[in-house]
Scaffold this motif. Structure first.
Motif, PDB file in Angstrom:
ATOM      1  N   ALA B 184      -3.715 -15.932  60.099  1.00 24.25           N
ATOM      2  CA  ALA B 184      -4.694 -14.930  59.649  1.00 24.25           C
ATOM      3  C   ALA B 184      -5.212 -14.112  60.827  1.00 24.25           C
ATOM      4  CB  ALA B 184      -5.842 -15.625  58.932  1.00 24.25           C
ATOM      5  N   LEU B 185      -5.016 -14.606  62.031  1.00 23.01           N
ATOM      6  CA  LEU B 185      -5.607 -13.973  63.214  1.00 23.01           C
ATOM      7  C   LEU B 185      -4.606 -13.259  64.103  1.00 23.01           C
ATOM      8  CD1 LEU B 185      -7.932 -16.994  64.111  1.00 23.01           C
ATOM      9  CD2 LEU B 185      -8.664 -14.833  63.085  1.00 23.01           C
ATOM     10  N   THR B 186      -3.345 -13.671  64.054  1.00 22.08           N
ATOM     11  CA  THR B 186      -2.362 -13.129  65.003  1.00 22.08           C
ATOM     12  C   THR B 186      -0.926 -13.341  64.516  1.00 22.08           C
ATOM     13  OG1 THR B 186      -1.489 -13.363  67.260  1.00 22.08           O
ATOM     14  CG2 THR B 186      -2.415 -15.327  66.268  1.00 22.08           C
ATOM     15  N   ASP B 187      -0.010 -12.503  65.046  1.00 21.16           N
ATOM     16  CA  ASP B 187       1.424 -12.694  64.799  1.00 21.16           C
ATOM     17  C   ASP B 187       2.063 -13.546  65.889  1.00 21.16           C
ATOM     18  OD1 ASP B 187       1.580 -11.148  62.488  1.00 21.16           O
ATOM     19  OD2 ASP B 187       1.686  -9.281  63.651  1.00 21.16           O
ATOM     20  N   ALA B 188       1.244 -14.044  66.812  1.00 23.23           N
ATOM     21  CA  ALA B 188       1.771 -14.780  67.968  1.00 23.23           C
ATOM     22  C   ALA B 188       2.673 -15.932  67.529  1.00 23.23           C
ATOM     23  CB  ALA B 188       0.608 -15.328  68.799  1.00 23.23           C
ATOM     24  N   ASP B 189       3.683 -16.222  68.350  1.00 22.66           N
ATOM     25  CA  ASP B 189       4.554 -17.360  68.076  1.00 22.66           C
ATOM     26  C   ASP B 189       3.788 -18.657  68.312  1.00 22.66           C
ATOM     27  OD1 ASP B 189       7.038 -15.962  67.518  1.00 22.66           O
ATOM     28  OD2 ASP B 189       6.919 -15.317  69.608  1.00 22.66           O
ATOM     29  N   VAL B 190       4.136 -19.675  67.562  1.00 20.10           N
ATOM     30  CA  VAL B 190       3.524 -21.000  67.758  1.00 20.10           C
ATOM     31  C   VAL B 190       4.622 -21.957  68.211  1.00 20.10           C
ATOM     32  CG1 VAL B 190       2.293 -22.919  66.672  1.00 20.10           C
ATOM     33  CG2 VAL B 190       1.794 -20.561  65.969  1.00 20.10           C
ATOM     34  N   ILE B 191       4.406 -22.599  69.349  1.00 13.89           N
ATOM     35  CA  ILE B 191       5.403 -23.516  69.900  1.00 13.89           C
ATOM     36  C   ILE B 191       4.748 -24.882  70.074  1.00 13.89           C
ATOM     37  CG2 ILE B 191       6.929 -23.985  71.867  1.00 13.89           C
ATOM     38  CD1 ILE B 191       6.869 -20.924  72.396  1.00 13.89           C
ATOM     39  N   GLU B 192       5.423 -25.908  69.579  1.00 11.78           N
ATOM     40  CA  GLU B 192       4.849 -27.257  69.660  1.00 11.78           C
ATOM     41  C   GLU B 192       5.556 -28.062  70.740  1.00 11.78           C
ATOM     42  OE1 GLU B 192       3.890 -28.543  65.290  1.00 11.78           O
ATOM     43  OE2 GLU B 192       5.333 -26.903  65.260  1.00 11.78           O
ATOM     44  N   VAL B 193       4.761 -28.669  71.606  1.00 12.36           N
ATOM     45  CA  VAL B 193       5.357 -29.408  72.720  1.00 12.36           C
ATOM     46  C   VAL B 193       4.623 -30.729  72.968  1.00 12.36           C
ATOM     47  CG1 VAL B 193       5.920 -27.221  73.891  1.00 12.36           C
ATOM     48  CG2 VAL B 193       3.889 -28.487  74.597  1.00 12.36           C
ATOM     49  N   SER B 194       5.294 -31.602  73.692  1.00  9.80           N
ATOM     50  CA  SER B 194       4.617 -32.767  74.264  1.00  9.80           C
ATOM     51  C   SER B 194       4.996 -32.821  75.734  1.00  9.80           C
ATOM     52  CB  SER B 194       5.061 -34.061  73.575  1.00  9.80           C
ATOM     53  OG  SER B 194       4.678 -35.161  74.380  1.00  9.80           O
ATOM     54  N   CYS B 195       4.012 -32.683  76.592  1.00 10.20           N
ATOM     55  CA  CYS B 195       4.305 -32.744  78.027  1.00 10.20           C
ATOM     56  C   CYS B 195       4.633 -34.175  78.441  1.00 10.20           C
ATOM     57  CB  CYS B 195       3.138 -32.194  78.844  1.00 10.20           C
ATOM     58  SG  CYS B 195       2.970 -30.413  78.668  1.00 10.20           S
ATOM     59  N   ARG B 196       4.193 -35.154  77.647  1.00 17.58           N
ATOM     60  CA  ARG B 196       4.489 -36.548  77.982  1.00 17.58           C
ATOM     61  C   ARG B 196       5.953 -36.866  77.705  1.00 17.58           C
ATOM     62  NH1 ARG B 196       0.599 -41.301  76.235  1.00 17.58           N
ATOM     63  NH2 ARG B 196      -0.379 -40.569  78.144  1.00 17.58           N
ATOM     64  N   THR B 197       6.448 -36.493  76.494  1.00 18.87           N
ATOM     65  CA  THR B 197       7.829 -36.851  76.145  1.00 18.87           C
ATOM     66  C   THR B 197       8.819 -35.747  76.510  1.00 18.87           C
ATOM     67  OG1 THR B 197       7.733 -35.855  73.936  1.00 18.87           O
ATOM     68  CG2 THR B 197       6.947 -38.144  74.157  1.00 18.87           C
ATOM     69  N   GLY B 198       8.306 -34.535  76.722  1.00 17.09           N
ATOM     70  CA  GLY B 198       9.208 -33.411  77.032  1.00 17.09           C
ATOM     71  C   GLY B 198       9.659 -32.664  75.786  1.00 17.09           C
ATOM     72  N   GLU B 199       9.300 -33.188  74.612  1.00 13.22           N
ATOM     73  CA  GLU B 199       9.695 -32.540  73.363  1.00 13.22           C
ATOM     74  C   GLU B 199       9.182 -31.089  73.313  1.00 13.22           C
ATOM     75  OE1 GLU B 199       8.222 -34.626  69.939  1.00 13.22           O
ATOM     76  OE2 GLU B 199       9.153 -33.237  68.507  1.00 13.22           O
ATOM     77  N   GLY B 200      10.049 -30.174  72.947  1.00 17.38           N
ATOM     78  CA  GLY B 200       9.652 -28.782  72.738  1.00 17.38           C
ATOM     79  C   GLY B 200       9.543 -27.948  74.007  1.00 17.38           C
ATOM     80  N   ILE B 201       9.631 -28.584  75.168  1.00 18.38           N
ATOM     81  CA  ILE B 201       9.493 -27.827  76.422  1.00 18.38           C
ATOM     82  C   ILE B 201      10.620 -26.789  76.538  1.00 18.38           C
ATOM     83  CG2 ILE B 201       9.543 -27.980  78.956  1.00 18.38           C
ATOM     84  CD1 ILE B 201       6.908 -28.955  77.783  1.00 18.38           C
ATOM     85  N   ASP B 202      11.828 -27.175  76.043  1.00 21.76           N
ATOM     86  CA  ASP B 202      12.946 -26.222  76.094  1.00 21.76           C
ATOM     87  C   ASP B 202      12.637 -24.964  75.282  1.00 21.76           C
ATOM     88  OD1 ASP B 202      12.914 -27.854  73.829  1.00 21.76           O
ATOM     89  OD2 ASP B 202      15.072 -27.634  73.470  1.00 21.76           O
ATOM     90  N   LYS B 203      11.937 -25.136  74.156  1.00 20.87           N
ATOM     91  CA  LYS B 203      11.581 -23.974  73.324  1.00 20.87           C
ATOM     92  C   LYS B 203      10.597 -23.074  74.069  1.00 20.87           C
ATOM     93  CE  LYS B 203      12.191 -25.981  68.718  1.00 20.87           C
ATOM     94  NZ  LYS B 203      11.790 -27.402  68.724  1.00 20.87           N
ATOM     95  N   TRP B 204       9.624 -23.683  74.713  1.00 23.57           N
ATOM     96  CA  TRP B 204       8.614 -22.942  75.485  1.00 23.57           C
ATOM     97  C   TRP B 204       9.280 -22.178  76.633  1.00 23.57           C
ATOM     98  CZ3 TRP B 204       4.437 -20.470  76.626  1.00 23.57           C
ATOM     99  CH2 TRP B 204       3.832 -20.512  77.887  1.00 23.57           C
TER     100      TRP B 204
END
Lengths: 115, 217
Positions: B184-204
């Motif tokens: 409702a506030l923005t068209d910004a992309d949303v990326i989900e990550v975990s810095c502990r496990t490394g999950e999603g860091i490649d997407k970021w």
């Protein structure tokens, strides 16, 4: 938020505009504050009393127009205040309502000056 | 007599921000303003990003905090150029502080410069710094209601990084509620990550690569 510095800037902008117009006094400052600008009217008024003294805006009236933070429904055009945690349109149920970004604005719209 | 003014009240900051932007562009630096609450995981995300870009792309960091050099020390240990700003009490960075910090930083062409703002979900949103990319980090542990309670922070941004994904289930992070608020506030992309496990860091990292190409095009 940071009303002291902000109010100082408002006065500077108003006096600058008055000076450029060849005026000697600011009679009224028309200020526009959006509800998403994180600026509190009462704080601005409080600092204005103190900071405007001795400037061209010392006797000026501070007129504040607020722009409400509202969602706009793309389907039916309903305007919905930003409340709660369900931002679907209460009229047609649309879940693609978007905030009216004008609520971020914060500017000196105009000044009324005396020569 | 009425005189039209139409001047933004923060225009003094905006002018300095434009100068910073000119400096970044002239020196081939892509600047990211990283905002978010204290403890959201901003520094952890920077450290993960430094790791991911090692040998690929130079990274620089400006750390903004009320006090201490804890974050700059952590970044410095990776060999990354870093400058710490201590605001002394001011709850956000402004363009002037960044201009002074950049003068003390060893920049180089192609550098990805992270400007980690003071931890705060309110004031940093109102002060542009000259950045190309405006990013918000939200730790899942902060709760999914944040866009509803701090709407200004989630408008006028390019990307939202939801961190601490490994804890999201444990803290009942309501993903759908969060995304609806953000949308409702923005068209910004949303990326989900975990810095502990490394999950999603490649997407970021992929997102950063694509956006810096767009910025430098």
């Amino acid at each position: 938020m940071h009303e002291y510095g902000i109010t100082r800037d408002v006065i500077a902008i108003a006096c600058d505009a008055a000076g450029k117009a060849g005026a000697v006094r600011v009679a009224r400052i028309n200020l526009v504050i959006g509800d998403l600008a994180s600026v509190v009217d009462d704080c601005v008024r409080f600092y204005f009393e103190i900071l405007a003294e001795g400037t061209m805006a010392g006797a000026a009236e501070l007129a504040i127009t607020r722009i409400p933070a509202e969602l706009v429904c793309p389907e039916c055009g309903e305007r919905i205040p930003l409340r709660g945690r369900n931002w679907d349109c209460p009229v047609c149920g649309c879940n693609r309502c978007r905030v009216d970004s004008r609520a971020r604005q914060f500017y000196v719209e105009s000044v009324e000056v005396e020569s | 007599m009425k005189v039209e003014v139409l001047e933004r009240v923060l225009s003094a900051n905006d002018r300095l921000a434009a100068e910073n932007r000119g400096y970044f562009d002239a020196h081939g630096v892509t600047a990211v303003n990283l905002m978010g609450s204290p403890g959201a995981g901003k520094t952890s995300l920077i450290l993960r990003t430094i790791e991911a870009f090692r040998g690929i792309r130079p990274v620089g960091v400006i750390e903004g905090d009320i006090a201490s050099s804890i974050d700059a020390d952590d970044v410095g240990r990776t060999g990354t150029p870093v400058v710490q700003i201590n605001t002394g009490g001011t709850c956000h960075l402004d363009a002037n502080m960044v201009s002074e910090a950049v003068a003390r930083l060893d920049t180089c062409p192609g550098m990805l410069l992270f400007i980690e703002n003071v931890g705060n979900l309110v004031c940093p949103a109102s002060y542009i710094l000259g950045e190309h990319i405006r990013a918000v980090v939200l730790g899942a542990t902060e709760g999914s209601d944040k866009p509803y309670k701090y709407p200004r922070m989630f408008t006028d941004i390019d990307v939202v990084v939801v961190g601490k994904l490994d804890l999201a289930t444990a803290v009942d992070f309501e993903r759908d509620e969060f995304i609806s608020g953000v949308r409702a506030l923005t068209d910004a992309d949303v990326i989900e990550v975990s810095c502990r496990t490394g999950e999603g860091i490649d997407k970021w990292v992929g997102w950063l690569k694509r956006w810096s190409e767009r910025v430098n095009a």
